[in-house]
Design an enzyme around this catalytic site. Sequence first.
Site, PDB file in Angstrom:
ATOM      1  N   LYS A   1      -3.054 -11.886  -9.327  1.00  0.00           N
ATOM      2  CA  LYS A   1      -2.621 -10.964 -10.208  1.00  0.00           C
ATOM      3  C   LYS A   1      -3.370 -10.607 -11.400  1.00  0.00           C
ATOM      4  O   LYS A   1      -3.658  -9.602 -11.826  1.00  0.00           O
ATOM      5  CB  LYS A   1      -1.040 -11.471 -10.390  1.00  0.00           C
ATOM      6  CG  LYS A   1      -0.427 -10.627 -11.465  1.00  0.00           C
ATOM      7  CD  LYS A   1       0.531  -9.747 -10.706  1.00  0.00           C
ATOM      8  CE  LYS A   1       0.857  -8.724 -11.357  1.00  0.00           C
ATOM      9  NZ  LYS A   1       0.812  -7.379 -10.468  1.00  0.00           N
TER      10      LYS A   1
ATOM     11  N   GLU B   1      -4.743   5.092  -4.331  1.00  0.00           N
ATOM     12  CA  GLU B   1      -3.867   4.068  -4.786  1.00  0.00           C
ATOM     13  C   GLU B   1      -3.076   3.772  -3.579  1.00  0.00           C
ATOM     14  O   GLU B   1      -2.796   2.230  -3.405  1.00  0.00           O
ATOM     15  CB  GLU B   1      -2.872   4.304  -5.836  1.00  0.00           C
ATOM     16  CG  GLU B   1      -1.772   3.425  -6.245  1.00  0.00           C
ATOM     17  CD  GLU B   1      -2.235   1.942  -6.790  1.00  0.00           C
ATOM     18  OE1 GLU B   1      -3.410   1.842  -6.861  1.00  0.00           O
ATOM     19  OE2 GLU B   1      -1.250   1.014  -6.875  1.00  0.00           O
TER      20      GLU B   1
ATOM     21  N   GLU C   1      -4.262  -4.068   0.577  1.00  0.00           N
ATOM     22  CA  GLU C   1      -3.823  -5.300   0.114  1.00  0.00           C
ATOM     23  C   GLU C   1      -2.992  -6.157   0.692  1.00  0.00           C
ATOM     24  O   GLU C   1      -3.080  -7.301   0.685  1.00  0.00           O
ATOM     25  CB  GLU C   1      -3.391  -5.036  -1.494  1.00  0.00           C
ATOM     26  CG  GLU C   1      -4.512  -4.658  -2.413  1.00  0.00           C
ATOM     27  CD  GLU C   1      -3.808  -4.340  -3.687  1.00  0.00           C
ATOM     28  OE1 GLU C   1      -4.361  -4.931  -4.794  1.00  0.00           O
ATOM     29  OE2 GLU C   1      -2.653  -3.766  -4.077  1.00  0.00           O
TER      30      GLU C   1
ATOM     31  N   ARG D   1      12.807 -10.175 -17.873  1.00  0.00           N
ATOM     32  CA  ARG D   1      12.612  -8.744 -18.479  1.00  0.00           C
ATOM     33  C   ARG D   1      11.824  -8.773 -19.795  1.00  0.00           C
ATOM     34  O   ARG D   1      12.195  -7.752 -20.432  1.00  0.00           O
ATOM     35  CB  ARG D   1      14.312  -8.563 -18.704  1.00  0.00           C
ATOM     36  CG  ARG D   1      15.107  -8.707 -17.293  1.00  0.00           C
ATOM     37  CD  ARG D   1      16.369  -8.194 -17.398  1.00  0.00           C
ATOM     38  NE  ARG D   1      16.728  -6.965 -17.939  1.00  0.00           N
ATOM     39  CZ  ARG D   1      16.618  -5.839 -17.281  1.00  0.00           C
ATOM     40  NH1 ARG D   1      16.602  -5.931 -15.834  1.00  0.00           N
ATOM     41  NH2 ARG D   1      16.953  -4.648 -18.038  1.00  0.00           N
TER      42      ARG D   1
ATOM     43  N   ASN E   1      19.553  -3.562 -24.947  1.00  0.00           N
ATOM     44  CA  ASN E   1      18.282  -3.506 -24.019  1.00  0.00           C
ATOM     45  C   ASN E   1      18.060  -1.954 -23.902  1.00  0.00           C
ATOM     46  O   ASN E   1      18.972  -1.269 -23.754  1.00  0.00           O
ATOM     47  CB  ASN E   1      18.606  -4.089 -22.528  1.00  0.00           C
ATOM     48  CG  ASN E   1      17.743  -3.628 -21.633  1.00  0.00           C
ATOM     49  OD1 ASN E   1      17.987  -3.438 -20.379  1.00  0.00           O
ATOM     50  ND2 ASN E   1      16.655  -3.336 -21.995  1.00  0.00           N
ATOM     51  N   GLY E   2      16.729  -1.695 -24.088  1.00  0.00           N
ATOM     52  CA  GLY E   2      16.505  -0.115 -23.850  1.00  0.00           C
ATOM     53  C   GLY E   2      16.017   0.294 -25.434  1.00  0.00           C
ATOM     54  O   GLY E   2      15.758  -0.294 -26.294  1.00  0.00           O
TER      55      GLY E   2
ATOM     56  N   HIS F   1     -17.883  15.388   5.243  1.00  0.00           N
ATOM     57  CA  HIS F   1     -18.959  14.845   5.447  1.00  0.00           C
ATOM     58  C   HIS F   1     -19.244  13.561   5.746  1.00  0.00           C
ATOM     59  O   HIS F   1     -20.050  12.674   5.152  1.00  0.00           O
ATOM     60  CB  HIS F   1     -19.625  15.025   3.575  1.00  0.00           C
ATOM     61  CG  HIS F   1     -19.549  16.491   3.321  1.00  0.00           C
ATOM     62  ND1 HIS F   1     -20.477  17.386   3.820  1.00  0.00           N
ATOM     63  CD2 HIS F   1     -18.764  17.099   2.465  1.00  0.00           C
ATOM     64  CE1 HIS F   1     -20.323  18.501   3.115  1.00  0.00           C
ATOM     65  NE2 HIS F   1     -19.265  18.311   2.488  1.00  0.00           N
TER      66      HIS F   1
ATOM     67  N   LYS G   1      -2.960  -0.189  -1.458  1.00  0.00           N
ATOM     68  CA  LYS G   1      -1.643  -0.932  -1.565  1.00  0.00           C
ATOM     69  C   LYS G   1      -1.749  -1.135  -0.104  1.00  0.00           C
ATOM     70  O   LYS G   1      -1.395  -2.404   0.350  1.00  0.00           O
ATOM     71  CB  LYS G   1      -0.390  -0.056  -1.730  1.00  0.00           C
ATOM     72  CG  LYS G   1      -0.155   0.294  -3.240  1.00  0.00           C
ATOM     73  CD  LYS G   1       0.613  -0.803  -4.113  1.00  0.00           C
ATOM     74  CE  LYS G   1      -0.525  -1.709  -4.621  1.00  0.00           C
ATOM     75  NZ  LYS G   1      -1.042  -1.229  -5.868  1.00  0.00           N
TER      76      LYS G   1
ATOM     77  N   CYS H   1      14.504  -5.717 -21.663  1.00  0.00           N
ATOM     78  CA  CYS H   1      14.963  -6.847 -22.666  1.00  0.00           C
ATOM     79  C   CYS H   1      16.155  -7.404 -21.572  1.00  0.00           C
ATOM     80  O   CYS H   1      16.626  -6.693 -20.535  1.00  0.00           O
ATOM     81  CB  CYS H   1      15.564  -6.481 -23.803  1.00  0.00           C
ATOM     82  SG  CYS H   1      14.491  -6.053 -24.911  1.00  0.00           S
TER      83      CYS H   1
ATOM     84  N   TRP I   1      11.479  -7.873 -25.245  1.00  0.00           N
ATOM     85  CA  TRP I   1      10.305  -7.518 -24.945  1.00  0.00           C
ATOM     86  C   TRP I   1       9.964  -6.264 -25.746  1.00  0.00           C
ATOM     87  O   TRP I   1      10.658  -5.337 -25.834  1.00  0.00           O
ATOM     88  CB  TRP I   1      10.449  -6.812 -23.345  1.00  0.00           C
ATOM     89  CG  TRP I   1       9.139  -6.014 -22.944  1.00  0.00           C
ATOM     90  CD1 TRP I   1       8.757  -4.810 -22.940  1.00  0.00           C
ATOM     91  CD2 TRP I   1       8.246  -6.807 -22.093  1.00  0.00           C
ATOM     92  NE1 TRP I   1       7.594  -4.630 -22.410  1.00  0.00           N
ATOM     93  CE2 TRP I   1       7.102  -5.796 -21.826  1.00  0.00           C
ATOM     94  CE3 TRP I   1       7.946  -8.064 -21.422  1.00  0.00           C
ATOM     95  CZ2 TRP I   1       6.046  -6.024 -21.223  1.00  0.00           C
ATOM     96  CZ3 TRP I   1       6.874  -8.329 -20.600  1.00  0.00           C
ATOM     97  CH2 TRP I   1       6.087  -7.149 -20.505  1.00  0.00           C
TER      98      TRP I   1
END
Length: 616
Positions: free
Chosen positions: A611, A489, A496, A27, A107-108, A512, A493, A2, A81
Amino acid sequence: MCGIVGYVGRRPCEELLLQGLEKLEYRGYDSAGISLLEDDGGVESVHAVGNLANLRAAVERTANDNGALAPAETGIAHTRWATHGKVTEENAHPHDDSSGKVHIVLNGIVENHAELRKRLIGEGENFTSETDAEVVAHLIAHHYDGDLAAATRDAYAELRGHYAFVAMHADEPNRLLGARKECPLVAGVGKGETFLASAIPAFLADTRVAVPIENGEIVEIEADGVRITDTDGTPIERAAEEVTWDAEAAEKGGYETFMLKEIHEQADAVAETITDRLPGDDGVDLSDVDLADEFLRDVGRIVIVACGTSYHAGLVGRYAIEEWARVPVEMDIASEYRYRNPVVGPGDLVIGITQSGETADTLAAMRLAREAGAKVLAVTNIMGSQATRDADAVLYTRAGLEIGVAATKTFLAQVAAMYLLGLRIAQLRGTLPAARIAELVAELKALPLKIDETLEAAAGPVRAVAEKHARREFFLYLGRHIGLPVCLEGALKLKEISYIPTDAYAAGEMKHGPIALLDESTPVVCIATESPVLEKVLSNVEEVRARGADTIAIATAGSERPGEVADATIEVAATDWILQPILAVLPLQLLAYDIAKARGLNVDQPRNLAKTVTVE
Ligand code: G6P
């Protein structure tokens, strides 16, 4: 995530606060609000659901209805948020106590909000929202005896969690109090005015002088200064810093790219995703997810569908769920699943993981499963996204807005969410002893700090590897078990954002096929963190070295064997081996980043990628 901002000064602050919020919208942006302390001691609060344009419209409507808002020179504002409580005007901040004197933005997450709320209601306080944050306003009011600083300190002592807040009292104009426990908070010092915000961009248009607030500190701002104390009220001296960023850099929080900023927001993304769902030491609370305990306990089979990075998060989830909860888990790429006439139906739980909540293939796979009678759970970062409408239940990740096309913090938040789910199912099915659950809960809670530690410790060693290998034409990534999704992953990255061809393989399968690709020019990144399969991985590292390739081991801090076997070692903090992907992927993100930068590429907007992919 937030955004909070407060102002004390000699100018009308309504517009300053709204502009500050605009800079913090990244945020959170599902609702917003502002409270202004007027000269006559009255407080005008306006809340709105939706983005900041809606808050501006609501402020205007209030002005038309009640006459223009009196020019206030003290105020606080918030962009939300949602974590606790739905997206409604009542749940939007600022929140106040029953007398309407204390107003706060937070916030939190306040972990012990439920018990505090119960106690305060018992003492006669009247709550008007479903949020955890509101408890802070009541708690400060409860301790208030003419000094907001003392009341804030007393309230802070009772709060557990991961948060930053700013508080205002109607009887104390020209003064705001703030407190920080892990979530960011920074003061901005202008001429005759002071700001207190989640991030510097909130006040950068008005001042470049910033005073960072550290964990466990209480801060008091007035028009002419900032006073920081520890929780006992002992003053702390802190020099102000001159911010040298330009407007573009400010948007990136001082980082050179959004991706780098987001990599460094990962501790927060994980903390936000797990903290309130691990309220005690002994288990997971997923009551915010609309799936009955009986269903989760008796589920016969789980199918996970996703694309791209989200697919890798699903793979980690599969290992965790099978290991802990002993439920069979199938994992599939959404675009494959939807066209393979899958066997699915009632009694199955199908999980669609999608940070955007809009990926066409994942949505189609989820719909297909739902039509076949399966229960569908969406794991997503975006409130109100299509996935949330197409699913029976939603498990939100809380990574905040991610702008870099290459997913980083949403990935970590997804993995954390899958751990929560796996542990919750294990708890319901009784497949893990209580002591093991408690151990995993403690390890999960420790992850945010270890993420920051690992990012800091790995930065130098990663840079050295990147400098050495930035011009290579091919990278191979190897891992076993839980290390396999990590290397998938990592390879994604690098591919990409640096456009270097990569392959990621189960280490045992290397002989193999991919072994034929190896020569002296091949860097091979191996996930060699502590696990029951470490010795096997190290044998594969030896095989790679025997072909002359350059091996880079991602190893657990303090573990000696990988260093003896590999050419270079990058250490990550130790944690439970099943949780290790959260830390092991960090150096791989940094490696991809450093190599792409060394090659002069645009890491935030790599060519050909998007995105959100709303086409098949
Ligand atoms: C695109 C993005 C990736 C993402 C994938 C799935 O390819 O560039 O970062 O992992 O879509 O997106 P989703 O929103 O469903 O997680």
